[in-house]
Write a protein that holds these residues in place. Structure first.
Motif, PDB file in Angstrom:
ATOM      1  N   MET A   1       0.267   5.929   6.844  1.00  0.00           N
ATOM      2  CA  MET A   1       1.052   4.904   6.152  1.00  0.00           C
ATOM      3  C   MET A   1       2.539   5.212   6.281  1.00  0.00           C
ATOM      4  O   MET A   1       2.952   6.379   6.249  1.00  0.00           O
ATOM      5  CB  MET A   1       0.657   4.837   4.673  1.00  0.00           C
ATOM      6  CG  MET A   1      -0.733   4.282   4.445  1.00  0.00           C
ATOM      7  SD  MET A   1      -1.180   4.208   2.683  1.00  0.00           S
ATOM      8  CE  MET A   1      -0.193   2.811   2.152  1.00  0.00           C
ATOM      9  N   SER A   2       3.328   4.179   6.413  1.00  0.00           N
ATOM     10  CA  SER A   2       4.783   4.344   6.480  1.00  0.00           C
ATOM     11  C   SER A   2       5.329   4.497   5.059  1.00  0.00           C
ATOM     12  O   SER A   2       4.646   4.195   4.077  1.00  0.00           O
ATOM     13  CB  SER A   2       5.427   3.122   7.138  1.00  0.00           C
ATOM     14  OG  SER A   2       5.308   1.998   6.269  1.00  0.00           O
TER      15      SER A   2
ATOM     16  N   GLU B   1       5.136   1.188   3.328  1.00  0.00           N
ATOM     17  CA  GLU B   1       3.783   0.855   2.867  1.00  0.00           C
ATOM     18  C   GLU B   1       3.419   1.619   1.598  1.00  0.00           C
ATOM     19  O   GLU B   1       2.803   1.061   0.679  1.00  0.00           O
ATOM     20  CB  GLU B   1       2.765   1.147   3.968  1.00  0.00           C
ATOM     21  CG  GLU B   1       2.855   0.209   5.148  1.00  0.00           C
ATOM     22  CD  GLU B   1       2.004   0.651   6.325  1.00  0.00           C
ATOM     23  OE1 GLU B   1       1.454  -0.250   7.002  1.00  0.00           O
ATOM     24  OE2 GLU B   1       1.888   1.871   6.587  1.00  0.00           O
TER      25      GLU B   1
END
Length: 101
Positions: A57-58, A61
């Motif tokens: 996940m960034s 996010e």
């Protein structure tokens, strides 16, 4: 912020049940989340954030999924994990900056 995380409370029978350990970024409270290190007293374990990063996940996010977090909380969760690993290993060679001291 220092980036250093307070040690977890003593889990022995002699420990005070209400003992709370914290720094600016993390809180360890036996009465909250079973004493799991959480971010800034929120019910968001540092390990959850690190796991989200590990899952790809960034930052954006993660912040969307956990709107109570601040961008710095993600970095502090990683710092907490790195400090915990260093402490567990008990070896300064795990810290690349310690070679230059």
């Amino acid at each position: 912020m220092s980036g250093r995380v307070a040690a977890e409370p003593d889990r022995s029978d002699n420990a005070v049940a209400s003992e709370v350990s914290h720094d600016d970024a993390h809180t360890v409270d036996p009465a909250q989340m079973g004493g799991v290190p959480c971010i800034r007293g929120l019910r968001i374990p540092a390990a959850t954030v690190v796991g989200m990063l590990a899952d790809g996940m960034s930052h954006a996010e993660i912040l969307a999924a956990l709107p109570d977090l601040e961008p710095e909380d993600i970095t502090e969760a990683l710092r907490f994990a790195a400090d915990a690993l260093r402490e567990r290993a008990g070896r300064s060679f795990l810290d690349p900056l310690s070679r230059h001291s």
